[in-house]
Design a protein around this motif. Structure first.
Motif, PDB file in Angstrom:
ATOM      1  N   TRP A 187       0.828  -1.199   0.000  1.00  0.00           N
ATOM      2  CA  TRP A 187       0.000   0.000   0.000  1.00  0.00           C
ATOM      3  C   TRP A 187       0.867   1.256   0.000  1.00  0.00           C
ATOM      4  N   ALA A 188       0.237   2.351  -0.436  1.00  0.00           N
ATOM      5  CA  ALA A 188       0.900   3.656  -0.503  1.00  0.00           C
ATOM      6  C   ALA A 188       0.254   4.589   0.504  1.00  0.00           C
ATOM      7  N   THR A 189       1.088   5.364   1.198  1.00  0.00           N
ATOM      8  CA  THR A 189       0.621   6.239   2.272  1.00  0.00           C
ATOM      9  C   THR A 189       1.222   7.632   2.110  1.00  0.00           C
ATOM     10  N   SER A 190       0.438   8.661   2.347  1.00  0.00           N
ATOM     11  CA  SER A 190       0.950  10.040   2.338  1.00  0.00           C
ATOM     12  C   SER A 190       1.929  10.210   3.491  1.00  0.00           C
ATOM     13  N   LEU A 191       3.130  10.662   3.195  1.00  0.00           N
ATOM     14  CA  LEU A 191       4.121  10.887   4.238  1.00  0.00           C
ATOM     15  C   LEU A 191       3.669  11.982   5.201  1.00  0.00           C
ATOM     16  N   ALA A 192       2.975  12.983   4.701  1.00  0.00           N
ATOM     17  CA  ALA A 192       2.587  14.129   5.527  1.00  0.00           C
ATOM     18  C   ALA A 192       1.445  13.805   6.476  1.00  0.00           C
ATOM     19  N   THR A 193       0.478  12.984   6.027  1.00  0.00           N
ATOM     20  CA  THR A 193      -0.744  12.787   6.807  1.00  0.00           C
ATOM     21  C   THR A 193      -0.963  11.363   7.283  1.00  0.00           C
ATOM     22  N   GLY A 194      -0.308  10.385   6.664  1.00  0.00           N
ATOM     23  CA  GLY A 194      -0.557   8.988   7.000  1.00  0.00           C
ATOM     24  C   GLY A 194      -1.773   8.409   6.307  1.00  0.00           C
ATOM     25  N   LYS A 195      -2.388   9.173   5.409  1.00  0.00           N
ATOM     26  CA  LYS A 195      -3.568   8.694   4.688  1.00  0.00           C
ATOM     27  C   LYS A 195      -3.167   7.628   3.671  1.00  0.00           C
ATOM     28  N   VAL A 196      -3.909   6.528   3.643  1.00  0.00           N
ATOM     29  CA  VAL A 196      -3.658   5.471   2.661  1.00  0.00           C
ATOM     30  C   VAL A 196      -4.176   5.929   1.301  1.00  0.00           C
ATOM     31  N   LEU A 197      -3.298   5.934   0.309  1.00  0.00           N
ATOM     32  CA  LEU A 197      -3.648   6.418  -1.030  1.00  0.00           C
ATOM     33  C   LEU A 197      -4.187   5.300  -1.912  1.00  0.00           C
ATOM     34  N   TRP A 198      -3.623   4.133  -1.792  1.00  0.00           N
ATOM     35  CA  TRP A 198      -4.142   2.947  -2.480  1.00  0.00           C
ATOM     36  C   TRP A 198      -3.589   1.698  -1.808  1.00  0.00           C
ATOM     37  N   ARG A 199      -4.201   0.573  -2.103  1.00  0.00           N
ATOM     38  CA  ARG A 199      -3.770  -0.697  -1.523  1.00  0.00           C
ATOM     39  C   ARG A 199      -3.924  -1.807  -2.568  1.00  0.00           C
ATOM     40  N   HIS A 200      -2.926  -2.688  -2.633  1.00  0.00           N
ATOM     41  CA  HIS A 200      -3.005  -3.867  -3.509  1.00  0.00           C
ATOM     42  C   HIS A 200      -2.751  -5.095  -2.635  1.00  0.00           C
ATOM     43  N   ASN A 201      -3.796  -5.891  -2.425  1.00  0.00           N
ATOM     44  CA  ASN A 201      -3.699  -7.043  -1.535  1.00  0.00           C
ATOM     45  C   ASN A 201      -3.328  -8.311  -2.298  1.00  0.00           C
ATOM     46  N   TYR A 202      -2.369  -9.058  -1.743  1.00  0.00           N
ATOM     47  CA  TYR A 202      -2.003 -10.360  -2.291  1.00  0.00           C
ATOM     48  C   TYR A 202      -2.382 -11.499  -1.336  1.00  0.00           C
ATOM     49  N   ASN A 203      -2.426 -11.196  -0.054  1.00  0.00           N
ATOM     50  CA  ASN A 203      -2.803 -12.189   0.942  1.00  0.00           C
ATOM     51  C   ASN A 203      -2.022 -13.487   0.773  1.00  0.00           C
ATOM     52  N   SER A 204      -0.714 -13.352   0.624  1.00  0.00           N
ATOM     53  CA  SER A 204       0.196 -14.489   0.485  1.00  0.00           C
ATOM     54  C   SER A 204       1.226 -14.396   1.609  1.00  0.00           C
ATOM     55  N   LYS A 205       1.142 -15.301   2.555  1.00  0.00           N
ATOM     56  CA  LYS A 205       2.004 -15.227   3.729  1.00  0.00           C
ATOM     57  C   LYS A 205       3.474 -15.406   3.360  1.00  0.00           C
ATOM     58  N   SER A 206       4.313 -14.605   4.009  1.00  0.00           N
ATOM     59  CA  SER A 206       5.760 -14.661   3.799  1.00  0.00           C
ATOM     60  C   SER A 206       6.441 -14.649   5.163  1.00  0.00           C
ATOM     61  N   LEU A 207       7.532 -15.400   5.270  1.00  0.00           N
ATOM     62  CA  LEU A 207       8.294 -15.352   6.510  1.00  0.00           C
ATOM     63  C   LEU A 207       9.105 -14.075   6.610  1.00  0.00           C
ATOM     64  N   GLY A 208       9.375 -13.450   5.473  1.00  0.00           N
ATOM     65  CA  GLY A 208      10.172 -12.238   5.454  1.00  0.00           C
ATOM     66  C   GLY A 208      11.659 -12.538   5.541  1.00  0.00           C
ATOM     67  N   PRO A 209      12.479 -11.509   5.329  1.00  0.00           N
ATOM     68  CA  PRO A 209      12.054 -10.145   4.998  1.00  0.00           C
ATOM     69  C   PRO A 209      11.512 -10.035   3.581  1.00  0.00           C
ATOM     70  N   ASN A 210      10.669  -9.035   3.372  1.00  0.00           N
ATOM     71  CA  ASN A 210      10.178  -8.731   2.038  1.00  0.00           C
ATOM     72  C   ASN A 210      10.204  -7.222   1.872  1.00  0.00           C
ATOM     73  N   GLY A 211       9.307  -6.671   1.093  1.00  0.00           N
ATOM     74  CA  GLY A 211       9.301  -5.229   0.876  1.00  0.00           C
ATOM     75  C   GLY A 211       9.349  -4.901  -0.595  1.00  0.00           C
ATOM     76  N   VAL A 212       9.167  -3.619  -0.914  1.00  0.00           N
ATOM     77  CA  VAL A 212       9.152  -3.170  -2.299  1.00  0.00           C
ATOM     78  C   VAL A 212      10.300  -2.195  -2.550  1.00  0.00           C
ATOM     79  N   THR A 213      10.549  -1.960  -3.822  1.00  0.00           N
ATOM     80  CA  THR A 213      11.583  -1.021  -4.265  1.00  0.00           C
ATOM     81  C   THR A 213      10.981  -0.095  -5.312  1.00  0.00           C
ATOM     82  N   TYR A 214      11.260   1.206  -5.197  1.00  0.00           N
ATOM     83  CA  TYR A 214      10.709   2.194  -6.124  1.00  0.00           C
ATOM     84  C   TYR A 214      11.790   2.643  -7.108  1.00  0.00           C
ATOM     85  N   VAL A 215      11.509   2.494  -8.410  1.00  0.00           N
ATOM     86  CA  VAL A 215      12.416   2.980  -9.451  1.00  0.00           C
ATOM     87  C   VAL A 215      11.582   3.483 -10.622  1.00  0.00           C
TER      88      VAL A 215
END
Length: 346
Positions: A187-215
Motif C-alpha cells: 500500500w501507498a501512504t501520504s508521508l505528511a498525513t498517513g492517509k492510505v492512497l491505495w492498496r493492492h492485496n495479495y494475501n500471500s504469507k511470507s516469513l520475510g524479509p520482504n518489501g518493495v523497491t521504487y524505481v
C-alpha cells in the motif's frame, strides 16, 4: 486549505512577476542609453499659439539636434542624463531589494500545516543506495533535535505470518511511503498525513524479509512464490512472474515455513534488471535477474549447490545485493548447505 504544492506555485508566480518587472526596467534603461548614444532628446516644444505641449516628430527632432549641434551644445545635457538614470534606477533598486529580501520568504513561508509537513531524504530503494550503505543524505534529523521527535501518525498492521506482521524497509519517493506486510500486501501512504492512497492485496504469507523497491514510477516486489511490478501512482499490477520456483520445489517442505519460505528478499533494481533471491531451499537457494520492464527471467543460478543430493536445506539470501558502478552484483548467501559439524568434517 491550500496544499504546500499550490502555495509554492503561487510564490513562484510572484517571483516570476518580480523578474518580469526587473526585465522591464532594464529594458527602459537600455533604451535610454541607446537614445543618448544616438543623440536623441526627449524635449518637448510648445504648440504655437495655443499654449499646449506636443511631442516633436522625427523630422523636427532631427532639425532640433542639428540646431543644437551647430550652437555647440550637447544633445543630452548632464542634467537630463542624471535625472533619467535616477528615475530608472530607483524602481530598479526597489525590485532588486524585494527579490533578495522577500522572495526567499515567499518560497519558504506558509501556514502551520505546510510548515510542519515532514521533509524526507530520498530513500526509494531498500538500503538507501545501490551500495547498501544505509546512509541518509539531507535528513533534517540530527543529534541536536532527535530528542524532539514525536509520533506524526500511526497505521494498524493486521496481517499475520509466522514471524509477525511486518519485516520490510519502507521506501519513500515524492512524499509517498510504500510498504508491504508479511501477507505480501502493498500500500501507498501520504508521508505528511498517513492517509492510505491505495492498496493492492495479495494475501500471500511470507516469513520475510520482504518489501518493495521504487524505481522510475514503478514498485517492484514479491510474494513467497512470485515476483511482480506495480504502478506506483495507482497500485495497478504491471506484470507478474510465477515461474521462479521450480515445480519440484513447490511441493517440498521449503524450509522451516513450508511454502512461505521461498522468495524472501526485498528486490534490488539496477540497469534495467530486478535482482531477487530465495531463502534456504532443499538443495540450495536460488538467485534471479528479471527484466524490469517485462518481468521475464534473464538468468538464475543455485547459490549453494548441495553435493548430498538435496539432503539439506541451505543457500539463498536475505538482503538485497549490492550493485557496483560497473554493474557487478554482490550477493551474500545466508545459510550453510549442511550442518556445521558435518561441513567442518568434510
Amino acid at each position: 486549505m491550500a496544499t504546500p504544492t499550490d502555495e509554492t506555485t503561487e510564490r513562484l508566480d510572484r517571483l516570476t512577476r518580480v523578474v518580469d518587472r526587473l526585465e522591464t526596467q532594464v529594458g527602459r534603461l537600455t533604451a535610454l542609453v541607446d537614445r543618448l548614444a544616438a543623440g536623441e532628446t526627449a524635449a518637448e516644444t510648445k504648440a504655437s499659439g495655443n499654449g499646449k505641449h506636443r511631442r516633436r516628430g522625427p523630422i523636427e527632432d532631427a532639425k532640433h539636434l542639428r540646431d543644437v549641434a551647430e550652437e555647440g551644445e550637447s544633445p543630452a545635457t548632464p542634467l537630463i542624463i542624471t535625472l533619467g538614470l535616477i528615475l530608472l534606477l530607483i524602481p530598479l533598486a526597489a525590485i532588486m531589494i524585494a527579490a533578495v529580501v522577500f522572495v526567499p520568504r515567499w518560497l519558504t513561508s506558509g501556514d502551520d500545516s505546510s510548515a510542519s509537513a515532514p521533509v524526507a531524504a530520498p530513500w526509494a530503494i531498500p538500503n538507501g543506495d545501490l551500495a547498501n550503505t544505509r546512509v541518509t543524505h539531507g535528513s533534517p534529523i540530527s543529534a541536536s533535535n532527535v530528542s524532539q521527535l514525536g509520533v506524526a501518525w500511526t497505521q494498524p498492521l493486521t496481517a499475520g505470518s509466522v514471524y509477525g506482521t511486518f519485516a520490510a524497509n519502507p521506501v519513500i519517493s515524492n512524499g509517498v511511503v510504500y510498504l508491504q506486510d508479511l501477507a505480501s500486501n502493498v500500500w501507498a501512504t501520504s508521508l505528511a498525513t498517513g492517509k492510505v492512497l491505495w492498496r493492492h492485496n495479495y494475501n500471500s504469507k511470507s516469513l520475510g524479509p520482504n518489501g518493495v523497491t521504487y524505481v522510475n514510477g514503478v514498485l517492484y516486489g514479491e510474494t513467497a512464490s512470485y515476483a511482480f511490478a506495480l504502478d506506483a501512482k495507482t497500485g495497478h499490477e504491471l506484470w507478474r512472474n510465477t515461474t521462479l520456483i521450480p515445480a519440484a520445489l513447490t511441493h517440498a517442505s521449503g524450509g522451516e515455513g513450508g511454502p512461505s519460505f521461498f522468495i524472501d528478499m526485498q528486490p534490488q533494481v539496477a540497469n534495467g534488471k530486478v535482482y531477487l533471491a530465495s531463502a534456504a531451499l532443499p538443495g540450495g537457494g536460488l538467485a534471479w535477474a528479471l527484466d524490469a520492464k517485462t518481468g521475464k527471467t534473464l538468468w538464475t543460478f543455485n547459490t549453494a549447490p548441495d553435493p548430498t543430493s538435496k539432503k539439506f536445506v541451505g543457500g539463498g539470501a536475505w538482503d538485497p545485493p549490492a550493485i557496483a558502478p560497473d554493474g557487478t552484483v554482490y550477493l551474500g548467501t545466508a545459510n550453510m548447505y549442511q550442518p556445521y559439524a558435518e561441513a567442518v568434517a568434510h
